[in-house]
Write an enzyme that holds these catalytic residues in place. Structure first.
Site, short mmCIF file in Angstrom:
data_model
loop_
_atom_site.label_atom_id
_atom_site.label_comp_id
_atom_site.label_asym_id
_atom_site.label_seq_id
_atom_site.Cartn_x
_atom_site.Cartn_y
_atom_site.Cartn_z
N ASN A 1 0.78 -1.24 0.00
CA ASN A 1 0.00 0.00 0.00
C ASN A 1 0.81 1.29 0.00
O ASN A 1 0.52 2.23 0.73
CB ASN A 1 -0.99 -0.01 1.17
CG ASN A 1 -2.02 -1.10 1.01
OD1 ASN A 1 -2.36 -1.49 -0.10
ND2 ASN A 1 -2.50 -1.63 2.13
N SER B 1 -6.15 -9.92 3.66
CA SER B 1 -5.62 -8.56 3.61
C SER B 1 -4.71 -8.42 2.40
O SER B 1 -4.24 -9.40 1.82
CB SER B 1 -4.83 -8.25 4.89
OG SER B 1 -3.66 -9.07 4.95
N THR B 2 -4.43 -7.17 2.03
CA THR B 2 -3.52 -6.92 0.91
C THR B 2 -2.15 -7.50 1.21
O THR B 2 -1.47 -8.02 0.32
CB THR B 2 -3.41 -5.42 0.63
OG1 THR B 2 -4.72 -4.88 0.40
CG2 THR B 2 -2.55 -5.15 -0.59
N GLY B 3 -1.73 -7.40 2.48
CA GLY B 3 -0.44 -7.96 2.86
C GLY B 3 -0.37 -9.46 2.65
O GLY B 3 0.64 -9.99 2.18
N HIS C 1 -10.71 -8.13 7.74
CA HIS C 1 -9.60 -8.98 7.30
C HIS C 1 -9.18 -10.05 8.31
O HIS C 1 -8.46 -10.98 7.95
CB HIS C 1 -8.38 -8.12 6.95
CG HIS C 1 -8.59 -7.27 5.74
ND1 HIS C 1 -9.04 -7.77 4.53
CD2 HIS C 1 -8.39 -5.94 5.54
CE1 HIS C 1 -9.11 -6.80 3.65
NE2 HIS C 1 -8.73 -5.68 4.23
#
Length: 353
Positions: A158, A276-278, A326
């Site tokens: 991000n 999550s994006t992670g 998330h």
């Protein structure tokens, strides 16, 4: 006449043996050909298996603090390859990260679902060591910067702030994500900044808060240099606005998009409804990198020493990990388990030098 008769007699004598032998000969040829085919297929299978097991790391050589391989003394290749096999069952790298060649202009970026050679795209090169960086406040005062930068390839989530935090988070970046919400915020901030300052005007002394955000957003994009900006979810209009505005301002970072649902793929890998994006970024890394270190993946408000830590190392924001969609604490447990097996390194403490 005698010669003709002798020839006919000779043909008669060999006709029967030839008729008996010919089918056998043909069968032998067929079996021989099939044997070659089977052996060829078998060798192709062995090649595929070899490629699955092949390491992207070259000879260990002379390792030093500038080479992250020294960090992986407890790396378990078998555990990692088991993880990769699990991930690749659902997560297809060739469809998930499609990178436009650096010279491609925004007007020629079709973001097509079936890119061809005409689209001038490429994929990610396999890597030996990778560092995947989250944004937890745990990174503050961690002194992990040099260790992070010693990895061959650094992935960040991000589009975080790096400038001013280099000692703790490093400065190297090869790919960074921007999620849909982040792209929308970034697009709005850039447009505000461009409307006020891009037309040859200098930054005004009475800079508004929105203009400051736009200036900082531009700085984060500049700091990418030639790195890759990737939206891991299906492309949004705002992401394209960011790309167009950035090219207009002369920025040279690379652009990557996806033609498949990385969310769905990651959900199936980890059996979670909203990764999550992670976690999506880590999942992608497993497919092209052998030895992975995670930093800043720590979804708690206190560290192991009971010190209060921020949600993001670079900003003060309120966040409730327990109620967030998330379910990051559950993700943390999965990553910790992989660390215990030796499949990855999950760094949750200060780095030693």
């Amino acid at each position: 006449m005698s010669t003709s008769k002798d020839n006919n007699d000779w043909l008669a004598r060999i006709r029967l043996p030839v008729l008996l032998i010919l089918p056998t000969f043909v069968i032998l040829i067929i079996f021989s050909y099939n044997g070659v085919s089977v052996n060829r297929i078998r060798s192709m299978d062995e090649h595929d298996e070899m490629m699955t097991r092949a390491s992207f790391c070259a000879s260990e050589g002379n390792q030093s603090s500038h080479d992250a391989r020294y960090l992986f003394s407890e790396w378990n290749e078998e555990a990692f390859l088991s993880l990769r096999k699990k991930v690749e069952k659902y997560f297809k790298l060739s469809k998930s990260i499609i990178i436009y060649d650096p010279e491609v202009k925004f007007v020629n970026m079709s973001f097509t679902l079936r890119p061809s050679k005409l689209d001038r795209t490429h994929g990610i090169t396999p890597q030996c060591t990778c560092a995947v960086i989250g944004s937890s406040g745990l990174l503050l005062n961690s002194s992990c910067g040099k260790e992070i930068d010693s990895h061959d390839f650094v992935l960040r989530t991000n589009l975080p702030f790096i400038r001013g935090f280099e000692n703790d988070v490093g400065e190297k970046q090869n790919i960074t994500t921007v999620n849909a919400m982040g792209a929308e915020i970034l697009a709005n901030e850039l447009l505000v900044y461009m409307n006020r300052t891009f037309n040859g005007e200098q930054r005004p002394t009475n800079e508004t808060e929105d203009e400051k955000k736009g200036r900082l957003a531009l700085q984060r994009l500049k700091d990418l240099k030639r790195a890759i900006l990737w939206q891991p979810k299906m492309g949004t209009r705002e992401f394209k606005v960011v790309i167009n505005a950035s090219q207009e301002m002369g920025l040279k970072f690379q652009v990557a998009y996806t033609t498949t649902s990385t969310v769905r793929a990651s959900s199936r890998v980890w059996r979670t409804s909203a990764p999550s994006t992670g976690l999506i970024l880590f999942t992608a890394a497993v497919t092209f990198c052998d030895k992975i270190s995670l930093y800043g993946f720590y979804p708690f408000h206190t560290d192991r020493y009971n010190n209060t830590i921020k949600y993001h190392y670079y900003e003060d924001v309120e966040f409730n990990f327990d109620t967030n969609v998330h379910k990051m604490p559950n993700e943390f447990l999965k990553l910790t388990e992989l660390h215990k097996k030796g499949a990855i390194r999950h760094v949750t403490d200060r780095c030693e030098h």
